[in-house]
Design a protein around this motif. Structure first.
Motif, short mmCIF file in Angstrom:
data_model
loop_
_atom_site.label_atom_id
_atom_site.label_comp_id
_atom_site.label_asym_id
_atom_site.label_seq_id
_atom_site.Cartn_x
_atom_site.Cartn_y
_atom_site.Cartn_z
N UNK A 25 0.82 -1.21 0.00
CA UNK A 25 0.00 0.00 0.00
C UNK A 25 0.86 1.26 0.00
N UNK A 26 1.99 1.21 0.68
CA UNK A 26 2.90 2.35 0.69
C UNK A 26 3.50 2.57 -0.69
N UNK A 27 3.88 1.48 -1.35
CA UNK A 27 4.40 1.59 -2.72
C UNK A 27 3.34 2.17 -3.65
N UNK A 28 2.11 1.75 -3.49
CA UNK A 28 1.03 2.27 -4.31
C UNK A 28 0.86 3.78 -4.09
N UNK A 29 1.01 4.22 -2.84
CA UNK A 29 0.91 5.66 -2.54
C UNK A 29 2.00 6.45 -3.26
N UNK A 30 3.20 5.89 -3.31
CA UNK A 30 4.29 6.56 -4.04
C UNK A 30 3.97 6.60 -5.53
N UNK A 31 3.41 5.51 -6.04
CA UNK A 31 3.03 5.46 -7.45
C UNK A 31 1.99 6.53 -7.77
N UNK A 32 1.06 6.75 -6.85
CA UNK A 32 0.06 7.80 -7.06
C UNK A 32 0.69 9.19 -6.98
N UNK A 33 1.66 9.35 -6.10
CA UNK A 33 2.32 10.64 -5.92
C UNK A 33 3.27 10.97 -7.07
#
Length: 137
Positions: A25-33
């Protein structure tokens, strides 16, 4: 002769799974950012892989300095969180996409920065971790 593998208990498996959720989920947040389109430089994947390499170096230094660390530290943090955080498959897809869209130079820079950067990042994390945990002990 090696020892037979023992069956992992439920705390071990749940710890890895929970760590994987946190990392993914943290990696996904970076992908969104830091989104990127096909053919543009995949900064989000590079960021997570390099920071994951630093974190792995720190973790290994910690575990070496603290041989009595909790038995779930390595599997939960190393396999779960960092396994979910870093991503070789996205790196591979991003590289192929750069090549297929005619960005061979960017693909080469990405591969080189990912591999060399990750080795340097693990080294840096290990050196920093050794200093931190030597001072703390």
């Amino acid at each position: 002769m090696s020892q037979p593998a023992t069956q992992p208990d439920s705390a071990f498996l749940l710890g890895i799974a929970a760590g994987g959720v946190v990392g993914s989920l943290s990696r996904y947040a970076v992908q969104l950012a830091l989104p990127h389109t096909a053919g543009s430089f995949p900064w989000s994947t590079l960021v997570v892989n390099l920071t994951g390499a630093v974190a792995m170096g720190l973790l290994v230094a910690f575990l070496v300095a603290r041989p009595g660390a909790h038995r779930l530290a390595r599997p939960v943090v190393g396999v779960g969180v960092l396994g979910g955080w870093t991503t070789f498959s996205a790196f591979a897809v991003d590289t192929v996409t750069l090549l297929e869209t005619g960005h061979g130079g960017a693909a080469a820079a990405y591969v080189l920065s990912s591999f060399l950067g990750s080795v340097l990042a693990v080294t840096l994390g290990s050196i920093v971790g050794q200093r931190i945990w030597r001072i703390a002990s």
